[in-house]
Structures are given as structure tokens and as C-alpha cells.
Design a protein around this motif. Structure first.
Motif, PDB file in Angstrom:
ATOM      1  N   GLU A 175      11.250  21.886 -18.946  1.00 40.73           N
ATOM      2  CA  GLU A 175      11.005  23.315 -19.080  1.00 40.73           C
ATOM      3  C   GLU A 175       9.975  23.824 -18.082  1.00 40.73           C
ATOM      4  OE1 GLU A 175      12.416  24.059 -23.690  1.00 40.73           O
ATOM      5  OE2 GLU A 175      10.277  24.190 -23.240  1.00 40.73           O
ATOM      6  N   ALA A 176       9.304  22.924 -17.342  1.00 40.07           N
ATOM      7  CA  ALA A 176       8.344  23.338 -16.320  1.00 40.07           C
ATOM      8  C   ALA A 176       9.001  23.546 -14.961  1.00 40.07           C
ATOM      9  CB  ALA A 176       7.234  22.297 -16.190  1.00 40.07           C
ATOM     10  N   VAL A 177      10.129  22.893 -14.729  1.00 40.03           N
ATOM     11  CA  VAL A 177      10.787  22.956 -13.416  1.00 40.03           C
ATOM     12  C   VAL A 177      11.120  24.385 -12.988  1.00 40.03           C
ATOM     13  CG1 VAL A 177      12.877  22.298 -12.136  1.00 40.03           C
ATOM     14  CG2 VAL A 177      11.657  20.593 -13.509  1.00 40.03           C
ATOM     15  N   PRO A 178      11.701  25.244 -13.869  1.00 44.19           N
ATOM     16  CA  PRO A 178      12.025  26.614 -13.430  1.00 44.19           C
ATOM     17  C   PRO A 178      10.819  27.411 -12.948  1.00 44.19           C
ATOM     18  CG  PRO A 178      13.167  26.097 -15.480  1.00 44.19           C
ATOM     19  CD  PRO A 178      12.201  24.989 -15.232  1.00 44.19           C
ATOM     20  N   ALA A 179       9.643  27.190 -13.525  1.00 42.74           N
ATOM     21  CA  ALA A 179       8.452  27.930 -13.102  1.00 42.74           C
ATOM     22  C   ALA A 179       8.113  27.627 -11.649  1.00 42.74           C
ATOM     23  CB  ALA A 179       7.268  27.597 -14.003  1.00 42.74           C
ATOM     24  N   VAL A 180       8.152  26.359 -11.279  1.00 47.37           N
ATOM     25  CA  VAL A 180       7.825  25.966  -9.906  1.00 47.37           C
ATOM     26  C   VAL A 180       8.858  26.534  -8.928  1.00 47.37           C
ATOM     27  CG1 VAL A 180       7.507  24.022  -8.333  1.00 47.37           C
ATOM     28  CG2 VAL A 180       6.663  23.868 -10.688  1.00 47.37           C
ATOM     29  N   LEU A 181      10.138  26.396  -9.267  1.00 46.78           N
ATOM     30  CA  LEU A 181      11.189  26.898  -8.378  1.00 46.78           C
ATOM     31  C   LEU A 181      11.110  28.415  -8.218  1.00 46.78           C
ATOM     32  CD1 LEU A 181      14.250  24.738  -9.548  1.00 46.78           C
ATOM     33  CD2 LEU A 181      12.737  24.365  -7.589  1.00 46.78           C
ATOM     34  N   LEU A 182      10.873  29.123  -9.329  1.00 47.30           N
ATOM     35  CA  LEU A 182      10.801  30.586  -9.256  1.00 47.30           C
ATOM     36  C   LEU A 182       9.579  31.062  -8.471  1.00 47.30           C
ATOM     37  CD1 LEU A 182      11.991  31.603 -12.833  1.00 47.30           C
ATOM     38  CD2 LEU A 182      13.051  32.254 -10.663  1.00 47.30           C
ATOM     39  N   GLY A 183       8.529  30.252  -8.445  1.00 47.47           N
ATOM     40  CA  GLY A 183       7.367  30.611  -7.642  1.00 47.47           C
ATOM     41  C   GLY A 183       7.731  30.813  -6.183  1.00 47.47           C
ATOM     42  N   PHE A 184       8.601  29.970  -5.671  1.00 44.67           N
ATOM     43  CA  PHE A 184       9.032  30.110  -4.275  1.00 44.67           C
ATOM     44  C   PHE A 184      10.007  31.284  -4.108  1.00 44.67           C
ATOM     45  CE2 PHE A 184       7.676  25.656  -4.535  1.00 44.67           C
ATOM     46  CZ  PHE A 184       6.828  25.597  -3.438  1.00 44.67           C
TER      47      PHE A 184
END
Length: 432
Positions: free
Chosen positions: A182-191
Motif C-alpha cells: 500500500e506504500a508503493v502508489p505513494a512513491v510512484l504518484l510523487g513522480f
């Protein structure tokens, strides 16, 4: 009647901005409260008592409290695009690290750091919306953005319940998989934020020239019209007594919101249900909240009234918490939680329409962040008190009544604020 260009521009910026920031908040809120589902198995695995869990879940908001005002001031200076991207990437990394907690100390540290990483996101978006949408439309737009919180419960609860079923895969616990995936989308959306978000209307190349000119002129006129009465400096924004009043009102609503996020799965599970069943049932009250908050905010915008829209919503949430303390079956608990969800979610959009009625520029950045940072300490007090009282009584009842009292206090303070005379000729933030 709205002009043709106004209708066209508002439609275009709504479709460009609102779905995207809803997605960001959706992911943020899942990472903020997925601890509620992780706790169904994590607490036993690493030996967390209700008191330790409630305190650790809430300590997130101390990181938020300490770093939110400077974070929002930086956003105002460097722009939303860069700063929101920074926020999302760092909170995603910290959220993933939650998979490696081993006891109370590491649990406290990582929850605190998650608050530090995410500080500034929510008030930053509220400030960002004030750059793009006239005050008259702001509550409805804010409601759409904030609908992502209950939506994250609607969709995230079944997903979180399902991820717990991955227990033992490659030697990891189900709750560890939950935190990492559930943390992966946050990192990807940051970019994605870096490529997609536009800081100000002046830079909106995706608007036609006449559309961009209308929007810039409209927002400048709004800023000018309140120039004589609005607070502009950072210190005025921090010192305005109405900011403190709104902070205390928001304190009660935050206590209610994060009581739901942190404890609702355990309140439902006490009736002997599986984690997957809890996931699906926990989504039902939030579904009702999504519809209610949008309709409530539209009514608030249409009538130009804010005070009673906050008061009644807080009282509905308080009634739900009181009923939850008396409920003795799953259906009754779900009805009670639905009332709490509807009340908490509906109170927030009209409440967040108030600060920018009397704050502008740097003062708005500081004032909004102050309201959110102080108010969000309710997210520490509510869950922590429920855990502490449960450890001593073996029941959720006392803690639920405590948070109910905070929401009643929020309703009373809202009424008092609407009747208070402003310190100068500045308008009281209650309506039109």
C-alpha cells in the motif's frame, strides 16, 4: 447566473485538478490509517497492548503538528508541484518501513516519522485549491477532494483485509505485505505530481488564453476585495483568535475521524468476524459518508451558510459514537459507525471554507496549516484515550463517549465563533 466562460473554466479546472488530488489523498489516507487493519494481527505478533497501540497510532499527529506550518509556508514559496511530490515520496518510503517494526519503540518512531513526512499535504492542498477556485465554489470542491478519505475506507478496507490473507508468503506476515504494497502508489504518484501538477493559474498552459485570463483576473479580484480586511502576514495568520477557535473545532472532528480509522476494524472484529469480513463491513458506513458529504457541501455552497452545516454534522457524529457505545450487535454497530462517518465527513468541507474568508496569502498558508496541525492532535488524543480506557475497562464504551464529548464541544464552539464579534472590521467566518 454564471457566465459561459465561468462555467467552462470551472468545469475544465475541476476535471483537471480534482480527480488527481482526490487520488493523492486517497493514497495518503490509506497509508495513514491502514494501521487499523494491520493491528488485527500485528499487535499480537509484536506484543502491542491497546494503550501502546493507541498511543503509537496517534503519535503520527505529533510529527504532523511540529512540521505542518513550516511545510505549508515552504509550499507557498516553492510551489505545490515540487513540495507535494516531496511529501508523497518520503511518506511512501516511511510507510513501507512500517513493515519492519519489531516492538513499541520502533512502532512509535516510524509513526512519528510518517507524520513528519506527510506534514503539509492536506493543508497544502486546501491552500492550493484557494489559488484555483473562487470562494463561492470552494466548499463543494473541497468536499470532492475530501471524499477521498471515506472512499479510501470503502475501497481500501476490503483490499487491506485481503492483503492480511497473504500471511506467510515468502516468509512475511500479512500485515507486512499490507504496509509495503500500500506504500508503493505513494512513491510512484510523487513522480507523477512533478509532471502533472500546475502551481498557479498563470502557468496553466492547458487553459485557452481567454480562459486563463478570466481565471487569473477573477482570483486577483477576490484577493483584492478582501485586502482591506483579510490578514496577510504569517504572524497575523498564526495569531488570529479565529484560527485558534477553528483549530479547536477541528480537534473534535479529527478525534472522531481517526477513532474510526484506527479502531473501527477492531470494534467490528470483536463480534468474531474474520479479517476479510471486517474489511467488507468496514466499507459500508464510509459508502454512505461519501454521498452525504458531497450533498451536504453543495447545500452549504448553495445557501452560503457554514455554521449550522458544521454544527449539525458534529452532533450527528456525536450521536453515532454514543450509539456505538450502546450497540450490542454487528448491525447496530454498523448503523452507529455510519452516523459517525456521515457526520465527520460532512462537517469538514464547510469548516474548511471558513479560514480563507478572512486569511490571504502567507497568512492563509500559515493559518490553514495551524488549524490542521493543532486540530489533528485530536487524531492523537481520540485513539490514545480509547486504547488507554480499553486497557483499564476491557471495553470501547468509555473511549467512545469521550470522543462523543469532543464532538459536542466542536459544535458548541462553532456556534460561539459565529456569534463572536471580530476584533476589527474583519468578517466573522460563518456564511456568505
Amino acid at each position: 447566473m454564471a457566465s459561459e466562460i465561468q462555467t467552462r473554466v470551472l468545469r475544465k479546472i475541476t476535471w483537471r485538478i480534482v480527480p488527481f488530488i482526490m487520488l493523492l489523498y486517497f493514497v495518503a489516507f490509506i497509508d495513514r490509517v491502514n494501521i487499523g487493519f494491520a493491528s488485527l494481527t500485528m499487535n499480537k505478533d509484536i506484543g502491542l497492548s491497546p494503550t501502546v497501540y493507541g498511543f503509537g497510532a496517534g503519535i503520527f499527529f505529533w510529527g504532523y503538528f511540529l512540521f505542518e506550518v513550516p511545510s505549508n509556508i515552504i509550499l507557498h514559496k516553492v510551489g505545490a508541484r515540487i513540495w507535494i511530490a516531496r511529501v508523497m515520496i518520503t511518506w511512501g518510503l516511511v510507510s513501507a518501513a512500517m513493515a519492519f517494526v519489531q516492538g513499541a519503540t520502533s512502532f512509535y518512531v516510524l509513526r512519528f516519522l510518517l507524520g513528519v513526512a506527510e506534514a503539509g499535504f492536506f493543508p497544502g492542498i486546501i491552500l492550493y485549491l484557494s489559488y484555483w477556485f473562487p470562494a463561492r465554489q470552494r466548499a463543494a470542491v473541497t468536499a470532492l477532494f475530501m471524499a477521498a478519505a471515506p472512499l479510501s475506507t470503502v475501497l481500501g478496507s476490503p483490499v487491506s483485509g485481503a492483503l492480511l490473507q497473504m500471511d506467510g508468503l515468502f516468509g512475511f506476515k500479512g500485515w507486512q505485505w499490507l504496509f509495503v504494497l500500500e506504500a508503493v502508489p505513494a512513491v510512484l504518484l510523487g513522480f507523477v505530481v512533478l509532471a502533472f501538477l500546475t502551481d498557479r493559474p498563470e502557468k496553466a498552459k492547458w487553459l485557452a488564453e481567454d480562459e486563463r485570463r478570466w481565471l487569473v483576473e477573477t482570483m486577483n479580484e477576490e484577493t483584492t476585495s478582501k485586502a482591506a480586511t483579510a490578514s496577510h502576514s504569517i504572524w497575523r495568520g498564526l495569531a488570529d483568535p479565529r484560527v485558534l477557535a477553528l483549530s479547536l473545532i477541528y480537534f473534535g472532528t479529527s478525534a472522531g475521524l481517526y477513532t474510526l480509522g484506527v479502531w473501527a476494524p477492531q470494534i467490528i472484529k470483536q463480534f468474531g468476524l474474520s479479517s476479510l469480513q471486517v474489511g467488507f463491513l468496514n466499507a459500508l458506513p464510509a459508502t454512505a459518508a461519501v454521498v452525504a458529504m458531497v450533498l451536504w457541501a453543495r447545500h452549504s455552497d448553495r445557501t452560503g451558510e457554514r455554521t449550522w452545516h458544521v454544527v449539525w454534522a458534529c452532533l450527528i457524529a456525536a450521536a453515532g459514537l454514543a450509539y456505538a457505545g450502546l450497540a450490542s450487535g454487528v448491525v447496530a454497530v454498523l448503523v452507529a459507525l455510519a452516523l459517525v462517518n456521515i457526520g465527520i465527513s460532512s462537517a469538514k468541507p464547510p469548516l474548511w471554507s471558513m479560514p480563507t474568508l478572512f486569511l490571504s496569502g502567507p497568512a492563509a498558508a500559515a493559518g490553514i496549516a495551524t488549524i490542521n496541525s493543532i486540530g489533528n492532535l485530536g487524531g492523537f488524543v481520540g485513539p490514545a484515550m480509547i486504547g488507554w480506557i480499553k486497557d483499564r475497562t476491557g471495553s470501547f464504551v468509555g473511549g467512545l463517549y469521550f470522543v462523543c464529548g469532543l464532538l459536542v464541544l466542536s459544535a458548541v464552539l462553532t456556534l460561539l465563533l459565529s456569534r463572536a464579534k471580530p476584533a476589527s472590521s474583519e468578517p466573522v467566518p460563518q456564511a456568505h
